[in-house]
Every structure is written in structure tokens, then in C-alpha cells.
Design an enzyme around this catalytic site. Sequence first.
Site, PDB file in Angstrom:
ATOM      1  N   LYS A  42       9.033   1.269   1.011  1.00 43.02           N
ATOM      2  CA  LYS A  42       8.160   1.124   2.181  1.00 43.02           C
ATOM      3  C   LYS A  42       8.827   1.753   3.403  1.00 43.02           C
ATOM      4  O   LYS A  42       8.187   2.464   4.180  1.00 43.02           O
ATOM      5  CB  LYS A  42       7.833  -0.361   2.421  1.00 43.02           C
ATOM      6  CG  LYS A  42       6.843  -0.895   1.396  1.00 43.02           C
ATOM      7  CD  LYS A  42       6.692  -2.403   1.379  1.00 43.02           C
ATOM      8  CE  LYS A  42       5.805  -2.806   0.189  1.00 43.02           C
ATOM      9  NZ  LYS A  42       5.630  -4.231   0.015  1.00 43.02           N
TER      10      LYS A  42
ATOM     11  N   GLN B  37       7.723  -9.463   2.468  1.00 38.79           N
ATOM     12  CA  GLN B  37       7.732  -9.085   1.053  1.00 38.79           C
ATOM     13  C   GLN B  37       7.610 -10.325   0.167  1.00 38.79           C
ATOM     14  O   GLN B  37       8.384 -11.266   0.296  1.00 38.79           O
ATOM     15  CB  GLN B  37       9.026  -8.308   0.729  1.00 38.79           C
ATOM     16  CG  GLN B  37       9.110  -7.813  -0.688  1.00 38.79           C
ATOM     17  CD  GLN B  37       8.028  -6.774  -1.004  1.00 38.79           C
ATOM     18  OE1 GLN B  37       7.739  -5.882  -0.221  1.00 38.79           O
ATOM     19  NE2 GLN B  37       7.409  -6.895  -2.169  1.00 38.79           N
TER      20      GLN B  37
ATOM     21  N   ASP C 248      -1.014  -5.882   5.282  1.00 38.90           N
ATOM     22  CA  ASP C 248      -1.195  -6.109   3.844  1.00 38.90           C
ATOM     23  C   ASP C 248      -2.649  -6.476   3.541  1.00 38.90           C
ATOM     24  O   ASP C 248      -3.078  -6.439   2.384  1.00 38.90           O
ATOM     25  CB  ASP C 248      -0.292  -7.272   3.379  1.00 38.90           C
ATOM     26  CG  ASP C 248       0.944  -6.776   2.648  1.00 38.90           C
ATOM     27  OD1 ASP C 248       0.903  -5.659   2.114  1.00 38.90           O
ATOM     28  OD2 ASP C 248       1.939  -7.518   2.618  1.00 38.90           O
TER      29      ASP C 248
END
Length: 281
Positions: free
Chosen positions: A51, A95, A118
Site C-alpha cells: 500500500k 490493517q 476502505d
Amino acid sequence: MLIYGKAVSADTRAQLKIKVADFEKKYGRKPCLAVIIVGEDPASQTYVRNKIAGCAEVGMKSLHYEYAAGTPQAEIEKTVKDLAADDTVDGILVQLPLPKGYDEKSLLELIPDEKDVDGFSPTNLGLLAMNRPRTISCTPFGVMKMLATTGVDLKGKNAVVIGRSNTVGKPMAMLLLNADCTVTVCHSKTENLAEITSKADILVAAIGRPKFVTADMVKDGAIVIDVGINRVDGKLVGDVDFENVEKKASFITPVPGGVGPMTITMLLANTLQAALAKAEK
Ligand code: NAP
């Protein structure tokens, strides 16, 4: 035919790079993604590294917060709250999964909807359910981009999604429904699964079981999307028995090199979109 996420991802990233440079020229700063990781799970560490590398590739700024497993939740919550209040931060990502003992829900709730790149927040998921999408969960969003490359008109197609998680299965089903597919969602309690899947024009597997979808479960000419990432003897394997299903499918995604690369690319796209939404307010 194979749908290579890697190639679709490279094209999308090239376009993003141009848009990110335009953003910086216009607003005098780079879009910024903050990534928080707790614990030492090797797969999570690889995702986070990718990422951060993705941000660099398209010219975005990234902030990286790493906490050892066992760090008090309050300490991580303070970081999320600080990032939420920071106007120069456009996206915040925690995460997942968090190590055991953390309250995932209460931590994620601290991320403001507009920084939820997200697309996991109840608001963002709800907007998608109402076909008023704002931030779309990255993996299903990437799948839709990959489906678009097939040139197949999705309208009226029979789509079956195996998996009903809030992060993949459900948003995937909503996106396909919003694209005018007739959608069936299957899960571990579904009866006669093979009967249902073998009628699918579009079959999405998001299960987490290696080679679960076998050729007898697939209709001739179906588009098969394999979201699964399973590690078997150190190798990455999808949820689809690729070697045999490939012979029946009109289009199929490989693992690795399929859906995986698109997920991070859509995260970058969501971060740019969040930055633009704030800057243009
Ligand atoms: P998850 O939360 O564990 O959900 C798995 C789903 O599969 C559940 O809905 C479960 O049903 C269903 N399932 C399990 N066994 C089944 C069976 N025997 N028959 C039918 N359905 C069954 O997993 P997830 O987060 O959605 O992820 C799914 C897979 O995608 C995993 O391999 C994950 O690593 C991968 N993934 C890949 C990416 C990417 O970027 N490519 C991103 C995210 C996830 P119940 O609801 O009834 O339990």
C-alpha cells in the site's frame, strides 16, 4: 480468456498518477493516506508495504504507524483521532485483522466516513446499498473494473457471489445488483450450492478455501472471478480450481496476478477521491 488484474491495475495507476499530479498542482499538497498496522502478521505487513509502495508509485504521500501486538488500544485510538482531525490526511486505513484482544469495531468507528478509504463504514456500505455509492470497498470495486474490461454487458446477467462478508461478499453483491445483474449470494449454510453456481453467468468466489470452486460447479462460458487468497505450502492459491475451471470459463482471473493487484489500486483511487471531495468542498 484471462483477466489480468496486474495489467488493468497498471493502466489505472498510470491514470491516477496524472490526476494526483494535477491535484498537487492545484491544491499545493499531495493526497495523503495514513496506514496503521498492529502486530507482526507477515501477510498484513506485506499488504501494508504494498500500500505504501502504491502511494509512492502514483505520487501520493503516505504515513505509516506500526504498533507491536499488545500496545494498549487507547494509544492506537489516539493516533486514529489525531489523523481524523488532521486536514492534511485524506484517508485512514487500519490493517485488518487486528491481533486478538482488540476491539476492531470501536477502532474503525473513529475513522470519519469521509476518510474511510476502505469503504467499510456503515454509512459507506449503506450508501452503496442505496445505489448512491460514495466510497466503495476496494476489492469489489476492483472486480467491477476488471469485469468492465471484458466488454460484456452485465445487465440482466445471472450473478452468483459465494461469500457474504461485509468487506467483500456483500458490497460485491450490491455492486452487481446496482449494475442490473440478478444476484444470488451464497454462504456456508447455502443448500445445493453447485446447483446455484452452475447457473451463474458471472461467478465470484470470496470464500477463503483453496480450490473450492470446481469445474462441475461452473456453467460453460461463465465469467469467473477468484477473490480468494490462500497460502498452501508457501504458494498463493485462489478459491477456484483454476486449471480445470479455466477450460469452461469465458473469462477467468488468475491467482496471483488477478484481483489482488486491483485492490490496492482502488484504495489509491479512493484516497484521491477523498482528497478531491475535501478540496472541492
Ligand atoms: P470471510 O469474512 O471469512 O468470509 C468468507 C465467506 O465465505 C463467508 O461468508 C462464509 O460463509 C463463506 N463460506 C465459507 N465456507 C463456505 C462454504 N463451504 N460454502 C459456501 N460459503 C462458504 O472472508 P473475506 O474477508 O470475505 O475473504 C474471502 C477471501 O477473499 C479470502 O481468501 C481472503 O483472503 C480473500 N480476499 C482477497 C482480497 C484481494 O485483494 N484479492 C481482499 C479481501 C479478501 P458464512 O458467512 O456463512 O460464514
